[in-house]
Design a protein around this motif. Structure first.
Motif, PDB file in Angstrom:
ATOM      1  N   ALA A  61      50.032  16.751  72.974  1.00  0.00           N
ATOM      2  CA  ALA A  61      51.435  16.496  73.897  1.00  0.00           C
ATOM      3  C   ALA A  61      51.970  15.378  72.544  1.00  0.00           C
ATOM      4  CB  ALA A  61      51.404  15.411  74.775  1.00  0.00           C
ATOM      5  N   ASP A  62      52.808  15.348  72.335  1.00  0.00           N
ATOM      6  CA  ASP A  62      53.858  14.695  71.410  1.00  0.00           C
ATOM      7  C   ASP A  62      53.609  13.186  71.006  1.00  0.00           C
ATOM      8  OD1 ASP A  62      56.928  16.618  71.358  1.00  0.00           O
ATOM      9  OD2 ASP A  62      55.709  16.900  70.378  1.00  0.00           O
ATOM     10  N   TRP A  63      52.821  12.648  72.420  1.00  0.00           N
ATOM     11  CA  TRP A  63      52.906  11.207  72.657  1.00  0.00           C
ATOM     12  C   TRP A  63      51.430  11.220  71.853  1.00  0.00           C
ATOM     13  CZ3 TRP A  63      48.674  10.556  74.994  1.00  0.00           C
ATOM     14  CH2 TRP A  63      48.077  11.371  76.903  1.00  0.00           C
ATOM     15  N   VAL A  64      50.542  11.931  72.271  1.00  0.00           N
ATOM     16  CA  VAL A  64      49.755  11.323  71.460  1.00  0.00           C
ATOM     17  C   VAL A  64      49.343  11.108  69.815  1.00  0.00           C
ATOM     18  CG1 VAL A  64      47.462  12.835  70.433  1.00  0.00           C
ATOM     19  CG2 VAL A  64      48.368  13.341  72.538  1.00  0.00           C
ATOM     20  N   MET A  65      50.263  10.936  69.336  1.00  0.00           N
ATOM     21  CA  MET A  65      50.536  11.141  68.297  1.00  0.00           C
ATOM     22  C   MET A  65      48.914  10.039  66.732  1.00  0.00           C
ATOM     23  SD  MET A  65      53.700   8.518  68.535  1.00  0.00           S
ATOM     24  CE  MET A  65      53.918   8.013  67.293  1.00  0.00           C
ATOM     25  N   GLY A  66      48.459  11.510  67.010  1.00  0.00           N
ATOM     26  CA  GLY A  66      47.479  11.664  66.188  1.00  0.00           C
ATOM     27  C   GLY A  66      45.946  10.538  66.616  1.00  0.00           C
ATOM     28  N   ARG A  67      46.575   9.720  67.950  1.00  0.00           N
ATOM     29  CA  ARG A  67      45.694   9.221  68.689  1.00  0.00           C
ATOM     30  C   ARG A  67      43.986   9.701  68.779  1.00  0.00           C
ATOM     31  NH1 ARG A  67      46.962   5.709  72.910  1.00  0.00           N
ATOM     32  NH2 ARG A  67      48.215   6.732  73.238  1.00  0.00           N
ATOM     33  N   PHE A  68      44.702  11.275  69.467  1.00  0.00           N
ATOM     34  CA  PHE A  68      43.589  12.000  69.988  1.00  0.00           C
ATOM     35  C   PHE A  68      43.465  12.558  69.528  1.00  0.00           C
ATOM     36  CE2 PHE A  68      45.042  10.551  74.768  1.00  0.00           C
ATOM     37  CZ  PHE A  68      44.427   8.970  74.196  1.00  0.00           C
ATOM     38  N   SER A  69      41.261  13.022  69.697  1.00  0.00           N
ATOM     39  CA  SER A  69      41.395  14.781  68.631  1.00  0.00           C
ATOM     40  C   SER A  69      40.274  15.617  69.604  1.00  0.00           C
ATOM     41  CB  SER A  69      40.521  14.591  67.853  1.00  0.00           C
ATOM     42  OG  SER A  69      39.563  15.963  67.293  1.00  0.00           O
TER      43      SER A  69
END
Length: 123
Positions: A61-69
């Motif tokens: 999702a766009d809101w993840v912004m690299g925080r999740f993998s």
């Protein structure tokens, strides 16, 4: 029939990391794409991430912004969602789901769902 069980949720502080697991039994795990969704109290369920039949193909999702993998280990019939820099807004029940389709962000396209695991992020 695919049976999915999530684990790894809990209570953490803002800025902490947490890794959720989704373990499958029954069916052919490697044949399914695995999606992660979440639902916060009073809000609609939303797509978080998905990993398709190979680890190299992931969606967020766009809101993840690299925080999740998101990842998977087919030999263990398990998918993972690693969450970093958690925020209070990440508080929700997290679900994993399995689909043979390709509409990865669309919840109704998924065939099987786990029971969910609670993630609570305190400020």
């Amino acid at each position: 029939q695919v049976h999915l069980v999530e684990s790894g949720g809990g209570l953490v502080q803002a800025g902490d990391s947490l890794t959720l697991s989704c373990t499958s039994s029954g069916g052919s795990f490697s044949s399914y794409a695995i999606g992660w969704f979440r639902q916060a109290p009073g809000k609609q369920r939303e797509f978080v991430a998905a990993v398709t039949w190979v680890n190299s193909d992931t969606r967020y999702a766009d809101w993840v912004m690299g925080r999740f993998s998101v990842s998977r280990v087919n030999a263990k019939n398990t998918a993972y969602l690693q969450m970093n820099s958690l925020k209070p807004d990440d508080t929700a029940v997290y679900y994993c789901a399995a689909t043979v389709g390709s509409s990865f962000s669309n919840g109704p396209s998924y065939d099987y769902w786990g029971q969910g695991t609670q993630v609570t992020v305190s400020s």
